[in-house]
Design a protein around this motif. Sequence first.
Motif, PDB file in Angstrom:
ATOM      1  N   VAL A 112       0.699  -0.840   0.102  1.00  0.00           N
ATOM      2  CA  VAL A 112      -0.061   0.275   0.087  1.00  0.00           C
ATOM      3  C   VAL A 112       0.897   0.970  -0.204  1.00  0.00           C
ATOM      4  O   VAL A 112       0.300   2.846  -0.552  1.00  0.00           O
ATOM      5  N   LEU A 113       1.881   1.482   0.745  1.00  0.00           N
ATOM      6  CA  LEU A 113       2.378   1.976   0.860  1.00  0.00           C
ATOM      7  C   LEU A 113       3.362   2.780  -0.250  1.00  0.00           C
ATOM      8  O   LEU A 113       3.999   3.457  -0.807  1.00  0.00           O
ATOM      9  N   LYS A 114       4.250   0.999  -0.933  1.00  0.00           N
ATOM     10  CA  LYS A 114       4.612   1.384  -2.528  1.00  0.00           C
ATOM     11  C   LYS A 114       3.791   2.344  -3.148  1.00  0.00           C
ATOM     12  O   LYS A 114       4.134   2.953  -4.298  1.00  0.00           O
ATOM     13  N   GLN A 115       2.657   1.948  -3.163  1.00  0.00           N
ATOM     14  CA  GLN A 115       1.602   2.029  -4.189  1.00  0.00           C
ATOM     15  C   GLN A 115       1.360   4.079  -4.046  1.00  0.00           C
ATOM     16  O   GLN A 115       1.223   4.900  -4.772  1.00  0.00           O
ATOM     17  N   TRP A 116       1.261   5.023  -2.541  1.00  0.00           N
ATOM     18  CA  TRP A 116       1.460   5.414  -2.639  1.00  0.00           C
ATOM     19  C   TRP A 116       2.265   6.475  -2.775  1.00  0.00           C
ATOM     20  O   TRP A 116       2.076   7.314  -3.008  1.00  0.00           O
ATOM     21  N   ARG A 117       3.892   5.597  -2.530  1.00  0.00           N
ATOM     22  CA  ARG A 117       4.841   6.389  -3.227  1.00  0.00           C
ATOM     23  C   ARG A 117       4.809   6.689  -4.817  1.00  0.00           C
ATOM     24  O   ARG A 117       5.300   7.610  -4.922  1.00  0.00           O
ATOM     25  N   CYS A 118       4.381   5.488  -5.187  1.00  0.00           N
ATOM     26  CA  CYS A 118       4.756   5.771  -6.731  1.00  0.00           C
ATOM     27  C   CYS A 118       3.426   6.532  -7.773  1.00  0.00           C
ATOM     28  O   CYS A 118       3.738   6.993  -8.330  1.00  0.00           O
ATOM     29  N   HIS A 119       2.441   7.029  -6.658  1.00  0.00           N
ATOM     30  CA  HIS A 119       0.999   7.514  -6.868  1.00  0.00           C
ATOM     31  C   HIS A 119       1.618   9.318  -6.796  1.00  0.00           C
ATOM     32  O   HIS A 119       1.062   9.975  -7.251  1.00  0.00           O
ATOM     33  N   MET A 120       2.767   9.510  -5.095  1.00  0.00           N
ATOM     34  CA  MET A 120       2.902  10.947  -5.060  1.00  0.00           C
ATOM     35  C   MET A 120       4.361  11.089  -6.093  1.00  0.00           C
ATOM     36  O   MET A 120       3.899  12.121  -6.995  1.00  0.00           O
ATOM     37  N   HIS A 121       4.607  10.502  -7.101  1.00  0.00           N
ATOM     38  CA  HIS A 121       5.968  10.655  -7.452  1.00  0.00           C
ATOM     39  C   HIS A 121       4.972  10.728  -8.602  1.00  0.00           C
ATOM     40  O   HIS A 121       5.841  11.460  -9.693  1.00  0.00           O
ATOM     41  N   GLN A 122       4.218  10.361  -9.245  1.00  0.00           N
ATOM     42  CA  GLN A 122       3.642  10.361 -10.277  1.00  0.00           C
ATOM     43  C   GLN A 122       3.055  12.009 -10.230  1.00  0.00           C
ATOM     44  O   GLN A 122       2.946  12.658 -11.781  1.00  0.00           O
ATOM     45  N   PHE A 123       2.263  12.211  -9.717  1.00  0.00           N
ATOM     46  CA  PHE A 123       1.533  13.314  -8.989  1.00  0.00           C
ATOM     47  C   PHE A 123       1.806  14.705  -9.609  1.00  0.00           C
ATOM     48  O   PHE A 123       2.665  15.428  -9.700  1.00  0.00           O
ATOM     49  N   PHE A 124       3.805  13.976  -8.774  1.00  0.00           N
ATOM     50  CA  PHE A 124       4.551  15.483  -8.867  1.00  0.00           C
ATOM     51  C   PHE A 124       5.417  15.584  -9.882  1.00  0.00           C
ATOM     52  O   PHE A 124       5.065  16.736  -9.993  1.00  0.00           O
ATOM     53  N   CYS A 125       5.083  14.356 -10.754  1.00  0.00           N
ATOM     54  CA  CYS A 125       5.734  14.709 -11.988  1.00  0.00           C
ATOM     55  C   CYS A 125       5.098  15.390 -13.055  1.00  0.00           C
ATOM     56  O   CYS A 125       5.479  16.596 -13.937  1.00  0.00           O
ATOM     57  N   ARG A 126       3.620  15.075 -12.954  1.00  0.00           N
ATOM     58  CA  ARG A 126       2.741  15.545 -13.440  1.00  0.00           C
ATOM     59  C   ARG A 126       2.195  16.817 -13.070  1.00  0.00           C
ATOM     60  O   ARG A 126       3.110  17.940 -14.173  1.00  0.00           O
ATOM     61  N   ILE A 127       2.134  17.411 -11.976  1.00  0.00           N
ATOM     62  CA  ILE A 127       2.319  18.836 -11.034  1.00  0.00           C
ATOM     63  C   ILE A 127       3.618  19.973 -12.326  1.00  0.00           C
ATOM     64  O   ILE A 127       3.673  20.697 -12.534  1.00  0.00           O
ATOM     65  N   TYR A 128       4.067  19.224 -12.293  1.00  0.00           N
ATOM     66  CA  TYR A 128       6.043  19.532 -12.372  1.00  0.00           C
ATOM     67  C   TYR A 128       6.146  19.744 -13.727  1.00  0.00           C
ATOM     68  O   TYR A 128       6.002  21.324 -14.148  1.00  0.00           O
ATOM     69  N   VAL A 129       5.448  18.931 -14.937  1.00  0.00           N
ATOM     70  CA  VAL A 129       5.656  19.467 -15.826  1.00  0.00           C
ATOM     71  C   VAL A 129       4.233  20.058 -16.932  1.00  0.00           C
ATOM     72  O   VAL A 129       5.103  21.386 -17.271  1.00  0.00           O
ATOM     73  N   ASN A 130       3.491  20.177 -15.819  1.00  0.00           N
ATOM     74  CA  ASN A 130       2.500  21.599 -16.034  1.00  0.00           C
ATOM     75  C   ASN A 130       3.302  23.122 -16.373  1.00  0.00           C
ATOM     76  O   ASN A 130       3.045  23.712 -16.638  1.00  0.00           O
TER      77      ASN A 130
END
Length: 820
Positions: A313-331
């Motif tokens: 579960v924590l791994k999934q949350w870590r991946c989700h936060m990484h993904q969201f950070f990347c998406r917001i940073y790119v935007n």
Amino acid sequence: MEEDMEDIAMESADASAHAGVPDAWETVAAALMSPGGPVLDQSLSDALGLLCAQGLGRLLGGWLLETLQMRLSSSVVPEFWSGLRQPENELEERGRAWVLLTAFRTLLDRLEPFLGGLKKLEAWQDEGLSGLCGPGPGGLLERAFTIIRALLLFSPAPVLQERVLEFYSRTFSVYMSQEGQAEDGAEPPEGPERGACAGCGGPAQRCWCKEALEQLHDLSRALSKLQLLEWVSSEAVTSILHKLIEQRMEQHCRGEYERSFLLEFQEWLELVLGWLSKVFSSEADREGAGPAPGAPGDAGGPVAPAFQPGGSVLKQWRCHMHQFFCRIYVNMRIEELFSIIRDLLSDFPESKAAIEDLKFCLERTNQRQQLLTSLKSAFESRLLHPGVHTSDILTVYISAIKALRELDPSMVILQVACQPIRKYLRTREDTVRQIVAGLTGDVEGCTDLASELSRGDPVTLEMQDSDEEGNDPEDWSPDPTDAVPEKTGSKRRSSDIISLLVSIYGSKDIFIDEYRAVLADRLLHQLNYNTAREIRNVELLKLRFGESHMHYCEVMLKDMADSRRINSNIREEESRLSEEEQPALSLSSIILSSEFWPPLKEEKLELPPLVCQAMEAYTHRYEKLKAMRTLSWKPHLGSVTLDLELEDRTLTNLTVSPVHAAIILHFQEKSSWSLEELSLKLGAPKELLHRKLALWQQHGVLREEAGGRFYVVETGSSREKMERGVMLIDSDEERDSNTTTQSEQREEKLQLFWAYIQAMLTNLDSMTLDRIHSMLRMFVATGPVVTEMDVNELEAFLQRKVREHQLMVSAGIYRLPKSN
């Protein structure tokens, strides 16, 4: 008789068994709903055996689930929502947190008997007691949890998410405060107290941070037992994390291009995961105990896959936060990319950090098309319009090449995003001259071109055009799907700044011709035979364009060296003459090989007799040095250094053009001239002379009076004397080019084509456009313009001749007018 007795006994036994079924059901039901483990005593075992014998054992699970559903509908769910909806304005945040925890504790207490009974029944079924059978391990509990979620969360009131979001936000602040990492974006606690706790926001003497973390643990445990933890928490946790990442991005990253944020975010992420481990602590204690939703997916909302162990579960949350950070940073960086590119030249290479971070994040999101669309739109709206100077457009394009080459080594983004720039630059008449001036270091905004030209191991254009690629086949990789299929990947990657600029027009001949014109202007303006800088530039350009293409430029530089030597020889010969034979004027010349220099501007000008005599004497001495050769003078080109003696002042070392000198020399003959008289005397147009006379007027030497006559100003004010004691006057109010422009040269070459076209139509009567074009390529194949004139350009030229009534066209067939 005996048989009758046996039948009566059997009927009696059946009747007694039927009579005992209600009691047995009550016994088993009471055992299932009572606390304690699934231990069977003799009476319970007998009751269970009786029910199974009557075929009622299989109904126990359904009865328990139906009873659970009825209890939930009638009392448990209404009680839960009633407890949660206590008047919010009567409670502080601490009280609202307690209400939330109490509501779920009460819910768990109400459902605990049913969940315990289902666990006992599953245990009996697993042991196969009295022939009991069921849906399998965990089957009944899975159906029970499904019923609970369906009735409780089918249409939840907004108050639940509001309370959960508020509670988790507060526990996050408490946790980060205790870790010494209070969020920059956290709102300050309400109230005037300066001694407020940074975690819970209350006064220090009433701090409830420890209580909040204990409540977080208790809430997680209660939700986990009900298998509601992630169903209730995921949306709130996702919202909190998204908001925090966006805030952190705005405060730390926006407008900051010189440092990387990836490592900093990774450290902050580990702190956030520490808080998440407390939110999902009960999940981490269990190992796949049944179905529950996993961490949110990329969409940012809760989803419901099968439950994973807590670590997963924590791994999934870590991946989700990484993904969201990347998406917001790119935007964010997509919005700023034009500014990053525009400011790149002044900040490079410090600003590479932002590009490298963007590259890292872009590889992990599917936002390439978004970047391409946004950047192209920014170029078109903010750069490609008439208000921007060509040199500024080129500067931004060079910055884009540098930035996008770092961002995408395949250079597909560069190729697609910068296509509008390349297309627009082709419409600017001064693009080639600006590029050439940048290559030779003349333009301040394009100094990078000069350094790019002089860098070691340049990529020659012959290498660019070659189809042979010496790369190892093992290193081959396919182009991205958004690549434009014009050029192979290896050719894109091997392209440097200069070759990309040259490829705007697709022909290096245009640049070489323009450089010849720039070189001619520079050599004819400096008039001091100093060509060291030009020799260096030509040698560097030979590495780019090849020696054969720069041959004309080498001849031009050789002419300068020869002119210096010839002038020295003639000066030496003049020095041996007697004083009476010395020329009245000291004359030097630049002797040009006319076939190798670009066309020079032609202007009519008759010089004073004194100057003409000096030129004839110089020509005579040249003919003695160079047998069978003579000079054809360009009287309007060059410079004259003279002194002006006026009544109250002397102006010394004035350097002017020949036409300026000729004008002022004629004022030695008489003190006033009209424009018509000067035009007749000099053989030059009145418009030209009026423009040239303005220079002497500006410097107080001549004045114009009524009637259009010009007079010498013999006496001037003291202010004029002070300012104009010694001055250097340039060749004109602006520095005119001595060579013809590209458009003028183009018009001359088009007239050459017109002569061929007239001859063809005279002989063949009529021809189509395609045939005219192919015949021109055949007849003038050796000319430098054939490859530059495509069918569309030829058609435009022919249509112009049609409008001028020099051609006729019908159904796409051209012919000469009959009158011709």
